[in-house]
Design a protein around this motif. Sequence first.
Motif, PDB file in Angstrom:
ATOM      1  N   LEU A  18       0.895  -1.289   0.215  1.00  0.00           N
ATOM      2  CA  LEU A  18      -0.020  -0.022  -0.029  1.00  0.00           C
ATOM      3  C   LEU A  18       0.887   1.056   0.019  1.00  0.00           C
ATOM      4  N   PHE A  19       2.033   1.160   0.647  1.00  0.00           N
ATOM      5  CA  PHE A  19       2.803   2.538   0.817  1.00  0.00           C
ATOM      6  C   PHE A  19       3.498   2.621  -0.535  1.00  0.00           C
ATOM      7  N   ILE A  20       3.772   1.609  -1.193  1.00  0.00           N
ATOM      8  CA  ILE A  20       4.315   1.767  -2.666  1.00  0.00           C
ATOM      9  C   ILE A  20       3.385   2.357  -3.718  1.00  0.00           C
ATOM     10  N   ALA A  21       2.140   1.581  -3.542  1.00  0.00           N
ATOM     11  CA  ALA A  21       0.953   2.083  -4.620  1.00  0.00           C
ATOM     12  C   ALA A  21       0.618   3.254  -4.131  1.00  0.00           C
ATOM     13  N   TYR A  22       0.530   3.668  -2.804  1.00  0.00           N
ATOM     14  CA  TYR A  22       0.293   5.311  -2.719  1.00  0.00           C
ATOM     15  C   TYR A  22       1.339   6.213  -3.249  1.00  0.00           C
ATOM     16  N   GLY A  23       2.398   5.787  -2.760  1.00  0.00           N
ATOM     17  CA  GLY A  23       3.498   6.564  -3.622  1.00  0.00           C
ATOM     18  C   GLY A  23       3.706   6.851  -4.790  1.00  0.00           C
ATOM     19  N   LEU A  24       3.509   5.753  -5.660  1.00  0.00           N
ATOM     20  CA  LEU A  24       3.543   5.980  -6.869  1.00  0.00           C
ATOM     21  C   LEU A  24       2.493   6.580  -7.564  1.00  0.00           C
ATOM     22  N   GLY A  25       1.168   6.574  -6.909  1.00  0.00           N
ATOM     23  CA  GLY A  25      -0.062   7.227  -7.350  1.00  0.00           C
ATOM     24  C   GLY A  25       0.256   8.976  -7.076  1.00  0.00           C
ATOM     25  N   ILE A  26       0.870   9.122  -6.067  1.00  0.00           N
ATOM     26  CA  ILE A  26       1.337  10.583  -5.885  1.00  0.00           C
ATOM     27  C   ILE A  26       2.483  10.998  -6.393  1.00  0.00           C
ATOM     28  N   TRP A  27       3.598  10.410  -6.672  1.00  0.00           N
ATOM     29  CA  TRP A  27       4.771  10.587  -7.360  1.00  0.00           C
ATOM     30  C   TRP A  27       4.405  10.942  -8.884  1.00  0.00           C
ATOM     31  N   SER A  28       3.661  10.096  -9.291  1.00  0.00           N
ATOM     32  CA  SER A  28       3.089  10.133 -10.954  1.00  0.00           C
ATOM     33  C   SER A  28       2.449  11.409 -11.272  1.00  0.00           C
ATOM     34  N   LEU A  29       1.562  12.188 -10.164  1.00  0.00           N
ATOM     35  CA  LEU A  29       1.307  13.241 -10.378  1.00  0.00           C
ATOM     36  C   LEU A  29       2.178  14.197 -10.876  1.00  0.00           C
ATOM     37  N   TRP A  30       3.220  14.180 -10.296  1.00  0.00           N
ATOM     38  CA  TRP A  30       4.574  15.234 -10.492  1.00  0.00           C
ATOM     39  C   TRP A  30       5.161  14.859 -12.092  1.00  0.00           C
ATOM     40  N   LEU A  31       4.937  13.780 -12.626  1.00  0.00           N
ATOM     41  CA  LEU A  31       5.432  13.174 -13.657  1.00  0.00           C
ATOM     42  C   LEU A  31       4.551  13.519 -14.993  1.00  0.00           C
ATOM     43  N   ILE A  32       3.214  13.740 -14.811  1.00  0.00           N
ATOM     44  CA  ILE A  32       2.148  14.015 -15.679  1.00  0.00           C
ATOM     45  C   ILE A  32       2.706  15.248 -16.619  1.00  0.00           C
ATOM     46  N   PRO A  33       2.853  14.999 -17.865  1.00  0.00           N
ATOM     47  CA  PRO A  33       3.068  16.396 -18.700  1.00  0.00           C
ATOM     48  C   PRO A  33       1.919  17.366 -18.617  1.00  0.00           C
ATOM     49  N   GLY A  34       0.869  16.996 -18.441  1.00  0.00           N
ATOM     50  CA  GLY A  34      -0.256  17.862 -18.412  1.00  0.00           C
ATOM     51  C   GLY A  34      -1.095  18.147 -19.773  1.00  0.00           C
ATOM     52  N   THR A  35      -0.421  17.401 -20.904  1.00  0.00           N
ATOM     53  CA  THR A  35      -1.083  17.678 -22.154  1.00  0.00           C
ATOM     54  C   THR A  35      -2.081  16.660 -22.485  1.00  0.00           C
ATOM     55  N   SER A  36      -2.054  15.342 -22.103  1.00  0.00           N
ATOM     56  CA  SER A  36      -2.819  14.344 -22.317  1.00  0.00           C
ATOM     57  C   SER A  36      -3.492  13.837 -21.172  1.00  0.00           C
ATOM     58  N   PRO A  43      -1.876   8.033 -12.097  1.00  0.00           N
ATOM     59  CA  PRO A  43      -2.315   7.764 -10.545  1.00  0.00           C
ATOM     60  C   PRO A  43      -3.510   7.593 -10.250  1.00  0.00           C
ATOM     61  N   VAL A  44      -4.491   7.394 -10.915  1.00  0.00           N
ATOM     62  CA  VAL A  44      -5.883   7.244 -10.553  1.00  0.00           C
ATOM     63  C   VAL A  44      -5.884   5.771 -10.266  1.00  0.00           C
ATOM     64  N   ILE A  45      -5.374   4.877 -11.226  1.00  0.00           N
ATOM     65  CA  ILE A  45      -5.087   3.403 -11.182  1.00  0.00           C
ATOM     66  C   ILE A  45      -4.466   3.106  -9.801  1.00  0.00           C
ATOM     67  N   PHE A  46      -3.316   3.955  -9.627  1.00  0.00           N
ATOM     68  CA  PHE A  46      -2.465   3.418  -8.391  1.00  0.00           C
ATOM     69  C   PHE A  46      -3.213   3.760  -7.178  1.00  0.00           C
ATOM     70  N   VAL A  47      -3.949   4.810  -7.141  1.00  0.00           N
ATOM     71  CA  VAL A  47      -4.684   5.305  -6.003  1.00  0.00           C
ATOM     72  C   VAL A  47      -5.958   4.454  -5.737  1.00  0.00           C
ATOM     73  N   PHE A  48      -6.749   4.279  -6.416  1.00  0.00           N
ATOM     74  CA  PHE A  48      -8.002   3.411  -6.482  1.00  0.00           C
ATOM     75  C   PHE A  48      -7.616   1.954  -5.958  1.00  0.00           C
TER      76      PHE A  48
END
Length: 143
Positions: A18-36, A43-48
């Motif tokens: 769970l720590f890894i899944a929540y961490g990857l979900g939050i961390w991937s928010l910073w990696l999103i380029p914002g265009t697509s 992050p939605v898949i990891f967090v849900f």
Amino acid sequence: MMVSKPKSSTLLSISMFLFIAYGLGIWSLWLIPGTSFWWYLIPVIFVFTALAITLKVLIGYRRLIVDKEKWKVKKLIGKDFEFLTKDITQWKVTEIKTGGGLFKELQIETANGVVKVSLQEHTDYLKIFNKVKTRCPKKQVYE
């Protein structure tokens, strides 16, 4: 008095996942380029997934306290219930052969509900199994 609860190793491994899944979900928010739009699915898949497993663990966490003839099932979320040994309607043991060995699960059914205890995931499994086997031998159901 016997107390059967989830083993700390089981809870630790679920907590690490769970720590890894929540961490990857939050961390991937910073990696999103914002265009697509599709990048937001990561992050939605990891967090849900982590939320679903967290709810499953919290709802499924229970302790079985056995004191002579009185059995208590204490749940973290949900209603606790008690029953006596004579109130057991049936019980069965499910055995599944896996690559790592034999998985055993004891299922005790009463009028109040069903209690499941497994050898790999709970403490005092053998004591509870022996108590049910000696006190209620005629109520065993074979698969």
